[in-house]
Scaffold this motif. Structure first.
Motif, mmCIF file in Angstrom:
data_model
loop_
_atom_site.group_PDB
_atom_site.id
_atom_site.type_symbol
_atom_site.label_atom_id
_atom_site.label_comp_id
_atom_site.label_asym_id
_atom_site.label_seq_id
_atom_site.Cartn_x
_atom_site.Cartn_y
_atom_site.Cartn_z
ATOM 1 N N MET A 26 22.357 10.002 53.007
ATOM 2 C CA MET A 26 22.496 11.420 53.303
ATOM 3 C C MET A 26 23.944 11.854 53.077
ATOM 4 O O MET A 26 24.868 11.062 53.246
ATOM 5 N N ASN A 27 24.128 13.107 52.713
ATOM 6 C CA ASN A 27 25.489 13.612 52.581
ATOM 7 C C ASN A 27 26.049 13.999 53.951
ATOM 8 O O ASN A 27 25.335 13.969 54.971
ATOM 9 N N CYS A 28 27.313 14.354 53.989
ATOM 10 C CA CYS A 28 27.993 14.617 55.258
ATOM 11 C C CYS A 28 27.346 15.754 56.037
ATOM 12 O O CYS A 28 27.232 15.690 57.273
ATOM 13 N N PHE A 29 26.905 16.768 55.357
ATOM 14 C CA PHE A 29 26.273 17.915 56.012
ATOM 15 C C PHE A 29 24.949 17.498 56.639
ATOM 16 O O PHE A 29 24.637 17.843 57.791
ATOM 17 N N GLU A 30 24.153 16.733 55.907
ATOM 18 C CA GLU A 30 22.867 16.278 56.429
ATOM 19 C C GLU A 30 23.044 15.382 57.649
ATOM 20 O O GLU A 30 22.267 15.470 58.613
ATOM 21 N N LYS A 31 24.053 14.520 57.609
ATOM 22 C CA LYS A 31 24.305 13.648 58.753
ATOM 23 C C LYS A 31 24.652 14.464 59.999
ATOM 24 O O LYS A 31 24.233 14.129 61.117
ATOM 25 N N GLN A 32 25.412 15.518 59.817
ATOM 26 C CA GLN A 32 25.746 16.378 60.952
ATOM 27 C C GLN A 32 24.492 17.046 61.517
ATOM 28 O O GLN A 32 24.276 17.071 62.742
ATOM 29 N N VAL A 33 23.678 17.579 60.630
ATOM 30 C CA VAL A 33 22.441 18.242 61.062
ATOM 31 C C VAL A 33 21.522 17.247 61.766
ATOM 32 O O VAL A 33 20.923 17.557 62.803
ATOM 33 N N TYR A 68 28.948 16.427 47.037
ATOM 34 C CA TYR A 68 28.023 15.297 47.009
ATOM 35 C C TYR A 68 28.003 14.691 45.619
ATOM 36 O O TYR A 68 28.398 15.320 44.624
ATOM 37 N N PHE A 69 27.535 13.458 45.546
ATOM 38 C CA PHE A 69 27.506 12.736 44.281
ATOM 39 C C PHE A 69 26.203 12.986 43.539
ATOM 40 O O PHE A 69 25.121 12.816 44.092
#
Length: 566
Positions: free
Chosen positions: A189-196, A357-358
């Motif tokens: 997951m990207n950083c935003f998804e991990k936060q959510v 994101y990559f």
């Protein structure tokens, strides 16, 4: 003098015939071939060779004449296919012409039909989720439809078997109603998804957010390379990085030397021997010459897709089966199901403005079902799961803006805010009146009757859809997103491309078509292991279950042959 081939039947005889080369048909061919049977694989579509025939797989959008969009003149021959998001300029040659093989709609049904070896395994969404006993026991507990004749323990080892070969990447979560499997390392997951994820799980105990379990490799398997994060899967993958018939099961079957693949072969009907009480073969129409040929085998596997297999059973009539092969119960064609979707919510976030994101990850994330699980009780039966995505908005956000000059260009050259969407996929109950039938008043290009659809979502699904968008709003707002907006767009049966049910499994021949081994009750050497066999729909993507059911049935069929039970 006329030369007569006295060995024509012998030359057209095999141990097994598999109809359809898609996700389940490829598995049937592989399993039967590897167990030593001589197998004829019949596919109505044209050849599509792995790598060589993926002619648009590496093309950029600007290299397509219409930038990937379908020109309006395609609607003439493809009035149904143009409804679907998967039918694009990049894979336009993969699809059946609706004008050659039309169908009738008493109520709208979107039937997406490929015309290639591999079927929809080339352009499927690759979601690979197991069903659990929450799903297999639901009909019996709710008093809906009939009970499944199998439980999770019957399929668990076969889920293991197909996952290890297909290559499923995912994260083990220990969720009882979404069983863990044999996974390759998960995509990240990207950083935003991990936060959510953290905020949703903290606010709503018992809910989970995980990376989607997908048939995309994160580690090579044999000649198949790992995913390159190009997200062009619907064109065919030259790296073999996702599971398809071409990249996986077909090469394995071919390697045995036991497989014969016959393309452009339209299977018209099953040959039934009333004296033996068995099927002896199939009648096949050549797509181009329209000549009919008979092929023979000891066992038949129908894997022509839910509706293709149901058509074949319905079109196979005899004195013994005037209403279709194996249709003593009268339920053939009934209880048609599909998932309903297009309901959820989306929003934006100003967080992580310095992060990106990559690549183009070909899988989103997943929030498993929580409605009607444990102590959670709703006003409707069953439930739904969410597929989710996130990204940063690009230059297209400026299309509707009024701007000019360097500052406007600079604004559009930088990525915009993070955005996220949740879309629910909900279970459809099995309704007897949701059905498909033959219509002899219309013929296809080969003189065959067409299918007629009468299927709709009902009050239970409509009640569920209210929760699908409201709960999505609640979770996104709890996660701190802004501008959260619900959506609840049209969703017609067929649109989710998860059609299933029309030749269901069951214990009682009076209320079902197939037994617990996917055999037609009254014709034990005919097996149906595609979506037609499903007794309920659950809310998970169903293809992995078709694979496991097919492998299990093939194992049983070969053992029964050795016992001389078939």
């Amino acid at each position: 003098m006329i030369n007569v081939n006295g060995k024509a039947k012998e030359l057209n005889t095999y141990d097994a015939i598999v109809v359809g080369s898609g996700i389940s048909g490829g598995w049937a061919a592989k399993e039967l071939c590897e167990k030593g049977l001589k197998v004829l694989l019949l596919e109505r579509g044209k050849q599509l060779e792995h790598i060589k025939d993926y002619t648009t797989a590496t093309k950029a959008p600007w290299e397509a004449t219409h930038r990937g969009k379908m020109p309006l003149d395609k609607e003439k021959d493809h009035p149904y296919q143009v409804r679907d998001r998967l039918y694009t300029e990049f894979n336009a040659d993969y699809w059946l012409k609706d004008s050659d093989s039309p169908y009738k709609e008493e109520k709208r049904f979107d039937w997406m039909r490929p015309d290639i070896v591999g079927g929809r395994s080339i352009m499927w969404g690759r979601g690979s989720l197991r069903l659990s006993d929450l799903d297999f026991e639901a009909n019996a507990k709710d008093g809906i439809g009939i009970d499944w004749p199998i439980r999770y323990k019957d399929l668990a080892p076969w889920y293991d078997h197909v996952e290890a070969f297909a290559g499923i990447s995912g994260q083990k979560e220990g969720i009882p109603h979404l069983p863990d499997g044999v996974f390759q390392p998960p995509m990240e997951m990207n950083c935003f998804e991990k936060q959510v994820k953290g905020r949703i799980e903290a606010t709503f105990p018992g809910r989970h957010m995980t990376i989607f379990r997908t048939a995309n490799l994160t580690q090579p398997i044999g000649d198949r390379g790992k995913c390159q994060y190009r997200d062009r899967c619907v064109r065919g993958c030259p790296f073999g990085a996702y599971f398809s018939t071409q990249s996986s099961t077909l090469p394995a079957a071919m390697k045995t030397g036991n497989l014969t693949l016959h393309t452009d072969a339209i299977v018209n009907s099953i040959i039934y021997d009333e004296a033996k009480g068995k099927a002896t073969g199939v009648r096949v129409i050549d797509k181009h010459t329209k000549e009919m040929t008979e092929y023979y085998a000891r066992i038949l596997f129908l894997n022509a897709s839910t509706l293709g297999s149901t058509f074949l059973l319905m079109n196979s009539v005899s004195n013994r089966f005037p209403n279709g092969l194996g249709n003593d119960s009268g339920v053939l064609g009934h209880y048609l199901m599909d998932h309903h979707f297009h309901a959820g919510a989306s929003g934006t976030s100003d967080d992580f403005a310095d992060k990106y994101y990559f690549g183009q990850r070909p899988a989103g994330f997943y929030i498993p079902r929580f409605a009607n699980v444990g102590a959670d009780k709703r006003a409707y039966l069953r439930g739904f799961g969410y597929t989710g995505y996130s990204s940063r908005s690009g230059w297209a956000r400026g299309i509707a803006e009024l701007g000019i000059g360097n500052s406007f260009k600079d604004y559009l050259s930088a990525p915009g805010p993070w955005q996220m969407g949740l879309m629910g996929f909900g279970e459809c109950l099995p309704y007897e009146e949701n059905q498909v039938a033959l219509d002899h008043s219309v013929k296809d290009a080969w003189g065959q009757p067409v299918l007629k659809f009468n299927c709709e979502f009902k009050d239970n699904e409509r009640q569920m859809r209210k929760d699908m968008d409201q709960e999505a709003v609640a979770m996104l707002e709890a996660a701190g997103l802004k501008n959260v907006q619900p959506f609840n767009r049209d969703s017609y049966p067929g649109m989710a491309i998860h059609e299933m049910g029309t030749a269901r499994m069951g214990r009682d021949p009076r209320t079902s078509v197939l037994n617990e081994w996917n055999q037609v009750h009254a014709v034990k050497n005919v097996f149906v292991t595609d979506g037609a066999c499903m007794t309920s729909s659950a809310c998970q993507n169903p293809s992995l279950t078709y694979m496991a059911i097919t492998a299990r049935a093939a194992d049983y069929a070969v053992k029964a042959l050795k016992r001389q039970d078939l």
